[in-house]
Motif scaffolding. Structure first.
Motif, short mmCIF file in Angstrom:
data_model
loop_
_atom_site.label_atom_id
_atom_site.label_comp_id
_atom_site.label_asym_id
_atom_site.label_seq_id
_atom_site.Cartn_x
_atom_site.Cartn_y
_atom_site.Cartn_z
N UNK A 89 29.86 -45.69 -110.20
CA UNK A 89 31.06 -46.46 -110.47
C UNK A 89 30.83 -47.29 -111.72
N UNK A 90 31.73 -47.17 -112.68
CA UNK A 90 31.59 -47.88 -113.95
C UNK A 90 31.98 -49.34 -113.81
N UNK A 91 32.89 -49.66 -112.93
CA UNK A 91 33.37 -51.03 -112.81
C UNK A 91 32.31 -51.93 -112.22
N UNK A 92 32.15 -53.10 -112.82
CA UNK A 92 31.22 -54.09 -112.29
C UNK A 92 31.82 -54.74 -111.06
N UNK A 93 33.12 -54.96 -111.08
CA UNK A 93 33.83 -55.51 -109.92
C UNK A 93 34.71 -54.41 -109.35
N UNK A 94 34.83 -54.38 -108.04
CA UNK A 94 35.62 -53.34 -107.39
C UNK A 94 36.86 -53.95 -106.75
N UNK A 95 37.94 -53.20 -106.75
CA UNK A 95 39.19 -53.57 -106.07
C UNK A 95 39.68 -54.96 -106.50
N UNK A 96 39.75 -55.17 -107.80
CA UNK A 96 40.24 -56.44 -108.34
C UNK A 96 41.52 -56.19 -109.13
N UNK A 97 42.21 -57.27 -109.41
CA UNK A 97 43.41 -57.19 -110.23
C UNK A 97 43.04 -57.24 -111.71
N UNK A 98 43.71 -56.44 -112.49
CA UNK A 98 43.59 -56.43 -113.95
C UNK A 98 42.14 -56.34 -114.44
N UNK A 99 41.40 -55.31 -114.02
CA UNK A 99 40.05 -55.15 -114.57
C UNK A 99 40.14 -54.92 -116.08
N UNK A 100 39.22 -55.49 -116.82
CA UNK A 100 39.30 -55.45 -118.27
C UNK A 100 39.28 -54.03 -118.81
N UNK A 101 38.55 -53.13 -118.17
CA UNK A 101 38.52 -51.77 -118.70
C UNK A 101 39.87 -51.08 -118.55
N UNK A 102 40.61 -51.38 -117.50
CA UNK A 102 41.95 -50.82 -117.34
C UNK A 102 42.92 -51.44 -118.34
#
Length: 165
Positions: A2-15
């Protein structure tokens, strides 16, 4: 992985960075080619609704808005929930710099990117030397001024790669 450092969050910076970078050029390409009119309409409707890149304080304890940029006490956040659990050690706050090229070495958000680099979460030491982390090296591609602030081992590593510097 999983590339995301945080999971299931609002407005992830990569998105947020991907949408800000890719929606306009996708719509423009479709218009140029005269295809996917429905997609163009949906992208054009979505573009003004894309939220600004998330920001936080240097301790990553609170959500800040773009108006905090002028005070110089903010950085790009991993998401709109900066205190959410972290699941890996990637510094994703600089993805708007590279690979998305939303922030360059000059311009109104260059200082924000440099603050993000300076206050990034993960500067890892292994066996007495700085680890050559991919996510520490890549931002230098978009902000050459950051290269001077990288350790010599990172600069040497960059010199061995074809990155357009």
């Amino acid at each position: 992985m999983v590339h995301e450092t945080q999971w299931s969050v609002n407005d992830p910076i990569i998105d947020m960075a991907a949408m800000q970078a890719l929606f306009p050029v996708t719509a423009q390409a479709a218009q140029t080619l005269g295809v996917d009119a429905d997609l163009v309409t949906r992208l054009q409707a979505a573009i003004p609704k894309i939220r600004p890149l998330p920001r936080t304080d240097f301790g990553q304890t609170q959500v800040l808005g773009p108006s905090a940029d002028s005070a110089g006490n903010d950085m790009l956040a991993l998401s709109a929930q900066p205190t959410a659990a972290k699941h890996n050690v990637e510094n994703l706050g600089l993805e708007p710099v590279w690979p998305y090229n939303l922030i360059r070495d000059s311009g109104n958000q260059s200082d924000l990117a440099q603050r993000t680099f300076s206050h990034r979460s993960y500067i890892t030491r292994l066996a007495g030397r700085l680890e050559r982390r991919r996510d520490r090296v890549h931002p230098a591609q978009g902000l050459p001024a950051l290269l001077a602030r990288c350790p010599a081992t990172t600069a040497k590593h960059l010199g061995s790669r074809s990155i357009g510097l």
